[in-house]
Write an enzyme that holds these catalytic residues in place. Structure first.
Site, short mmCIF file in Angstrom:
data_model
loop_
_atom_site.label_atom_id
_atom_site.label_comp_id
_atom_site.label_asym_id
_atom_site.label_seq_id
_atom_site.Cartn_x
_atom_site.Cartn_y
_atom_site.Cartn_z
N ARG A 1 0.76 -1.19 0.20
CA ARG A 1 0.36 -0.06 -0.36
C ARG A 1 1.26 1.27 -0.02
O ARG A 1 1.80 1.11 0.10
CB ARG A 1 -1.01 0.18 1.13
CG ARG A 1 -0.49 -0.38 2.57
CD ARG A 1 0.80 0.46 3.70
NE ARG A 1 -0.22 2.06 3.32
CZ ARG A 1 0.58 2.45 3.44
NH1 ARG A 1 2.04 2.19 3.91
NH2 ARG A 1 0.84 3.93 3.65
N GLY A 2 0.27 2.57 0.28
CA GLY A 2 0.51 3.48 -0.28
C GLY A 2 0.93 3.82 -2.04
O GLY A 2 1.58 3.01 -2.87
N ALA A 3 0.22 5.15 -2.49
CA ALA A 3 0.29 5.61 -4.12
C ALA A 3 1.68 5.31 -4.47
O ALA A 3 1.57 4.50 -5.23
CB ALA A 3 -0.18 7.11 -3.64
N ARG B 1 -7.42 -0.15 -6.64
CA ARG B 1 -8.18 0.75 -5.94
C ARG B 1 -7.65 1.63 -6.60
O ARG B 1 -7.33 2.27 -8.13
CB ARG B 1 -6.67 0.96 -4.86
CG ARG B 1 -6.45 -0.15 -3.72
CD ARG B 1 -5.58 0.48 -2.69
NE ARG B 1 -6.25 1.00 -2.27
CZ ARG B 1 -5.18 1.67 -0.40
NH1 ARG B 1 -3.95 1.34 -0.87
NH2 ARG B 1 -5.74 1.81 0.34
N GLN C 1 -2.03 2.69 9.91
CA GLN C 1 -0.36 3.19 9.43
C GLN C 1 -0.24 3.69 10.42
O GLN C 1 1.52 3.40 9.94
CB GLN C 1 -0.77 3.50 8.10
CG GLN C 1 -1.76 2.24 7.12
CD GLN C 1 -3.21 3.09 6.68
OE1 GLN C 1 -3.79 3.54 7.94
NE2 GLN C 1 -3.51 3.03 5.84
N ASP D 1 -2.10 10.70 -2.18
CA ASP D 1 -2.64 9.60 -2.88
C ASP D 1 -2.95 10.29 -4.46
O ASP D 1 -3.21 9.40 -5.57
CB ASP D 1 -3.89 8.97 -2.67
CG ASP D 1 -3.15 8.36 -2.01
OD1 ASP D 1 -3.18 9.05 -0.52
OD2 ASP D 1 -2.79 7.55 -1.40
N ASN E 1 -5.60 12.56 0.55
CA ASN E 1 -5.01 11.90 1.12
C ASN E 1 -5.87 10.82 1.88
O ASN E 1 -6.74 10.84 1.94
CB ASN E 1 -3.97 12.86 1.48
CG ASN E 1 -3.07 12.16 2.44
OD1 ASN E 1 -2.15 11.57 1.65
ND2 ASN E 1 -2.29 12.00 3.25
N LYS E 2 -4.79 10.17 3.22
CA LYS E 2 -5.89 9.52 3.73
C LYS E 2 -6.82 9.82 4.58
O LYS E 2 -6.63 11.27 5.35
CB LYS E 2 -4.25 9.07 5.01
CG LYS E 2 -4.70 7.58 6.14
CD LYS E 2 -5.76 6.29 4.92
CE LYS E 2 -5.17 5.63 3.75
NZ LYS E 2 -6.13 5.30 3.55
C1 LIG Z 1 3.54 7.95 -0.39
S1 LIG Z 1 2.56 7.05 0.48
C2 LIG Z 1 0.74 7.64 0.30
C3 LIG Z 1 -0.69 7.89 0.80
O1 LIG Z 1 -0.95 6.55 0.34
C4 LIG Z 1 -1.46 6.19 1.62
O2 LIG Z 1 -2.34 5.51 1.42
P1 LIG Z 1 -2.83 3.43 2.08
O3 LIG Z 1 -2.12 3.06 3.24
O4 LIG Z 1 -4.64 3.22 1.68
O5 LIG Z 1 -2.12 2.85 0.44
C5 LIG Z 1 -2.32 7.29 2.73
O6 LIG Z 1 -3.14 7.86 2.28
C6 LIG Z 1 -0.31 7.82 2.24
O7 LIG Z 1 -0.22 9.35 2.16
#
Ligand SMILES: CSC[C@H]1O[C@H](OP(=O)(O)O)[C@H](O)[C@@H]1O
Length: 352
Positions: free
Chosen positions: A56-58, A99, A202, A243, A253-254
């Site tokens: 996960r993570g963009a 996603r 996270q 994101d 974003n989150k």
């Molecule tokens: C550098 S990661 C960017 C972004 O992705 C995360 O979402 P997820 O954990 O659901 O994939 C989070 O929004 C981060 O800020």
């Protein structure tokens, strides 16, 4: 304040490993207590891993999807890239559907598709080089953003970060966490706070674990303690990832980022968004046009498999929100910094 950063000290955590035959993904659902890699031999396994937050993570999901295309290519016979592209498109669509919110996924797949369409009979090698380039460029971008973002932070500042934007969310070093790593290394950041980031945690499971690996002292807070912290003066910057960054500077974003930005502005603190240009989507005019991913409400009903909510209670689980550009003080990308972002400032750096 420009001491050289020893990047090697941040290289231990690698969420994505291409071994030449398959893709190994560090299963982030099991962190911080279990470090276990899931081996993906095909693109649909990668799509599932993205959908289930194994990875996960963009930026990281874009990189994983790019390697997913390389895996799909191994199942196809074609004379050239254009012929292969036609056969592979359903697999790319299934990866893209994993996603909806992070534009990096669609961006990486579009880049792989473009490389494929002009490739000759060496199209498999072209795809592998393109996936490796996407990963290598992301790491370089993170290191550059660390320098650019840290330079905005006055020595001795306190920062608060949200979710996880470190090595686990990228090709390494991180976006917002890369700025924090660089800022601590340069003596600009004196205190680091990370919030839990419910419901997937996270922050409490990933970010403070990453910082602990670095030997960086971070304080975990409840999401609900953030405004109290911003009020008490220990924090100057809220530093977050993204994101999807829109043409007008709105940022997805989150979930929870938007209320952090509201509280920061109310308390006279600044908001820094840190993301590579692969997160900038000039084709999305504003945050209203972004699809916000909603995940299983069950993620809200318990922790680590233990239920904490009475049976029959309904839950709503949007996992991203949109922070309007007006609440953002700086958007840091590897191409440069947009201060007080708006449509004009975004066009000046990204065109369109
Ligand atoms: C550098 S990661 C960017 C972004 O992705 C995360 O979402 P997820 O954990 O659901 O994939 C989070 O929004 C981060 O800020």
């Amino acid at each position: 304040m420009t001491e050289a950063i020893d990047y090697a000290r941040y290289d231990r955590i690698r969420p994505i490993r291409w071994n030449g035959e398959s893709l190994e993904l560090l299963d982030q659902r099991k962190l911080p207590f279990v470090e276990e890699y899931m081996r993906c031999a095909g693109s649909d396994a990668v799509a599932m891993a993205i959908r289930e937050l194994v990875v996960r993570g963009a930026p990281a999901i874009g990189i994983a999807a790019a390697w997913g295309v390389v895996l799909a290519a191994r199942t196809v016979e074609a004379a050239d890239g254009a012929a292969a592209a036609a056969v592979l498109e359903p697999a790319l669509q299934r990866l893209n559907a994993a996603r909806p919110t992070a534009v990096n996924l669609a961006w990486a797949l579009a880049r792989m598709r473009a490389a494929l369409l002009i490739a000759g009979d060496d199209w498999r090698a072209v795809l592998e080089r393109e996936a490796q380039a996407i990963e290598t460029e992301d790491l370089a971008a993170n290191r550059r953003m660390g320098e650019l973002g840290a330079a905005l932070i006055a020595p001795g500042s306190g920062v608060l970060t949200h979710c996880n934007t470190g090595s686990l969310a990228t090709a390494g070093f991180g976006t917002a966490l890369g700025v924090i790593r660089a800022g601590v290394a340069q003596g600009r950041i004196g205190k680091v706070f990370a919030d839990e980031t419910r419901p997937w945690m996270q922050g409490s499971r990933l970010t403070v674990w990453e910082l602990q690996q670095d030997g960086i002292d971070a304080t975990l807070i409840a999401d609900s303690a953030a405004s109290h912290l911003l009020k008490n003066g220990e924090v100057e910057w809220v530093v977050v990832g993204a994101d999807r960054i829109c043409a007008n500077g709105d940022v997805a974003n989150k979930i929870g980022t938007y209320q952090l930005a509201i509280s920061a502005r109310f308390h006279g603190k600044k908001v820094m968004v840190v993301a590579p240009s692969s997160t900038v989507d000039m084709a999305t005019p504003s945050g209203d046009a972004i699809e916000i991913e909603e995940r299983d409400p069950g993620e809200l009903l318990g922790v680590n498999g233990g239920r904490t909510v009475a049976e029959g209670v309904r839950a709503w689980n949007p996992v991203f929100d949109v922070t309007p550009a007006a609440l953002i003080d700086a958007i840091v990308t590897e191409k440069g910094v947009v201060e007080r972002p708006d449509a004009e400032a975004m066009r000046a750096l990204f065109g369109g």
